[in-house]
Motif scaffolding. Structure first.
Motif, mmCIF file in Angstrom:
data_model
loop_
_atom_site.group_PDB
_atom_site.id
_atom_site.type_symbol
_atom_site.label_atom_id
_atom_site.label_comp_id
_atom_site.label_asym_id
_atom_site.label_seq_id
_atom_site.Cartn_x
_atom_site.Cartn_y
_atom_site.Cartn_z
ATOM 1 N N UNK A 84 81.070 -21.205 -91.842
ATOM 2 C CA UNK A 84 81.655 -22.081 -91.036
ATOM 3 C C UNK A 84 81.969 -21.020 -89.328
ATOM 4 N N UNK A 85 83.196 -20.569 -89.727
ATOM 5 C CA UNK A 85 83.761 -19.059 -88.824
ATOM 6 C C UNK A 85 82.533 -19.124 -88.073
ATOM 7 N N UNK A 86 82.157 -17.706 -88.932
ATOM 8 C CA UNK A 86 80.889 -17.388 -88.296
ATOM 9 C C UNK A 86 79.868 -17.940 -87.076
ATOM 10 N N UNK A 87 79.419 -18.934 -87.741
ATOM 11 C CA UNK A 87 78.091 -19.574 -86.824
ATOM 12 C C UNK A 87 79.342 -20.081 -85.683
ATOM 13 N N UNK A 88 79.973 -20.629 -85.656
ATOM 14 C CA UNK A 88 81.220 -21.052 -84.412
ATOM 15 C C UNK A 88 80.825 -19.415 -83.601
ATOM 16 N N UNK A 89 81.705 -18.809 -84.242
ATOM 17 C CA UNK A 89 81.499 -17.381 -83.604
ATOM 18 C C UNK A 89 80.240 -17.180 -82.801
ATOM 19 N N UNK A 90 79.210 -17.223 -83.868
ATOM 20 C CA UNK A 90 78.165 -17.111 -83.141
ATOM 21 C C UNK A 90 77.382 -17.347 -82.460
ATOM 22 N N UNK A 91 77.763 -18.764 -82.242
ATOM 23 C CA UNK A 91 77.103 -19.954 -81.398
ATOM 24 C C UNK A 91 78.172 -19.609 -80.038
ATOM 25 N N UNK A 92 79.029 -19.714 -80.206
ATOM 26 C CA UNK A 92 79.939 -19.501 -78.500
ATOM 27 C C UNK A 92 79.695 -17.599 -78.052
ATOM 28 N N UNK A 93 78.986 -16.801 -78.481
ATOM 29 C CA UNK A 93 79.345 -15.887 -78.500
ATOM 30 C C UNK A 93 77.002 -16.073 -77.198
ATOM 31 N N UNK A 94 76.820 -16.530 -78.248
ATOM 32 C CA UNK A 94 75.286 -16.443 -78.075
ATOM 33 C C UNK A 94 75.088 -17.384 -76.715
ATOM 34 N N UNK A 95 76.423 -18.581 -75.906
ATOM 35 C CA UNK A 95 76.111 -19.325 -75.298
ATOM 36 C C UNK A 95 75.709 -19.250 -73.893
ATOM 37 N N UNK A 96 75.007 -19.307 -72.997
ATOM 38 C CA UNK A 96 75.174 -18.847 -71.326
ATOM 39 C C UNK A 96 76.457 -20.373 -70.968
ATOM 40 N N UNK A 97 76.673 -19.618 -69.947
ATOM 41 C CA UNK A 97 76.983 -20.272 -68.778
ATOM 42 C C UNK A 97 78.530 -20.522 -69.044
ATOM 43 N N UNK A 98 78.529 -20.642 -68.181
ATOM 44 C CA UNK A 98 80.900 -21.076 -67.413
ATOM 45 C C UNK A 98 81.458 -21.879 -68.499
ATOM 46 N N UNK A 99 82.521 -21.190 -68.768
ATOM 47 C CA UNK A 99 83.541 -21.681 -69.816
ATOM 48 C C UNK A 99 83.556 -23.521 -69.568
ATOM 49 N N UNK A 100 83.216 -24.037 -68.199
ATOM 50 C CA UNK A 100 83.531 -25.190 -68.400
ATOM 51 C C UNK A 100 82.105 -26.522 -69.256
ATOM 52 N N UNK A 101 81.401 -25.285 -69.468
ATOM 53 C CA UNK A 101 79.937 -25.752 -69.985
ATOM 54 C C UNK A 101 80.625 -25.974 -71.322
ATOM 55 N N UNK A 102 81.435 -25.126 -72.122
ATOM 56 C CA UNK A 102 81.399 -25.511 -73.431
ATOM 57 C C UNK A 102 82.567 -26.617 -73.896
ATOM 58 N N UNK A 103 82.675 -26.873 -73.179
ATOM 59 C CA UNK A 103 83.269 -28.023 -73.760
ATOM 60 C C UNK A 103 82.848 -30.128 -73.765
ATOM 61 N N UNK A 104 82.009 -29.918 -73.417
ATOM 62 C CA UNK A 104 81.249 -30.864 -73.606
ATOM 63 C C UNK A 104 80.527 -30.414 -75.508
ATOM 64 N N UNK A 105 79.766 -29.319 -74.990
ATOM 65 C CA UNK A 105 79.143 -28.992 -76.270
ATOM 66 C C UNK A 105 79.973 -28.701 -77.493
ATOM 67 N N UNK A 106 81.602 -28.534 -77.244
ATOM 68 C CA UNK A 106 82.679 -28.864 -77.807
ATOM 69 C C UNK A 106 83.125 -30.687 -78.748
ATOM 70 N N UNK A 107 82.701 -31.120 -77.121
ATOM 71 C CA UNK A 107 83.612 -32.714 -78.269
ATOM 72 C C UNK A 107 81.645 -32.732 -79.436
ATOM 73 N N UNK A 108 80.745 -32.390 -79.247
ATOM 74 C CA UNK A 108 79.673 -32.806 -79.704
ATOM 75 C C UNK A 108 80.053 -32.637 -80.812
ATOM 76 N N UNK A 109 80.792 -31.107 -80.917
ATOM 77 C CA UNK A 109 80.674 -30.584 -82.269
ATOM 78 C C UNK A 109 81.925 -30.984 -83.479
ATOM 79 N N UNK A 110 82.720 -31.762 -82.454
ATOM 80 C CA UNK A 110 83.685 -32.687 -83.144
ATOM 81 C C UNK A 110 83.260 -34.415 -83.599
ATOM 82 N N UNK A 111 81.946 -34.603 -82.307
ATOM 83 C CA UNK A 111 81.605 -35.608 -82.977
ATOM 84 C C UNK A 111 80.395 -35.542 -84.295
#
Length: 108
Positions: free
Chosen positions: A9-36
């Motif tokens: 899980x840690x490795x997958x979260x790290x790889x998803x974050x590293x491969x993602x494109x866009x500014x940091x504020x775009x990460x928060x909606x994705x993080x919200x979906x991850x929590x859901x």
């Protein structure tokens, strides 16, 4: 990436974050979906840390302009820093506070 996913899980979260494109504020909606979807807070913190620090295009640019040694040292220190910060952040939240994060995120 859910609770109990361990190293995978840690490795997958790290790889998803590293491969993602866009500014940091775009990460928060994705993080919200991850929590859901049931992701652990620790893995969400890893994801946000990786998104902000270890972008793959940034690493390639760094290696070309600053050298591979510098890039690998910075990447290694960043990975350690992300893990330490995620652990401290998760452990500093009480159980009730963690439940509130999930509850706030699951409001429709």
């Amino acid at each position: 990436i859910g609770k109990g996913s361990g190293f995978k899980g840690v490795l997958l979260a790290f790889l998803l974050g590293s491969a993602a494109a866009g500014p940091l504020y775009a990460a928060f909606p994705v993080a919200g979906i991850m929590l859901k979807k049931g992701s652990s807070l620790f893995n969400v913190f890893i994801f946000i840390g990786a998104w902000s620090t270890t972008k793959i295009p940034m690493l390639t640019f760094e290696a070309a302009s600053m050298g591979l040694t510098f890039t690998l040292i910075r990447l290694g220190l960043s990975i350690i820093g992300i893990l330490v910060i995620a652990l401290i952040t998760e452990k500093s939240l009480k159980k009730q506070q963690q439940e509130e994060v999930y509850a706030l995120n699951n409001k429709e």
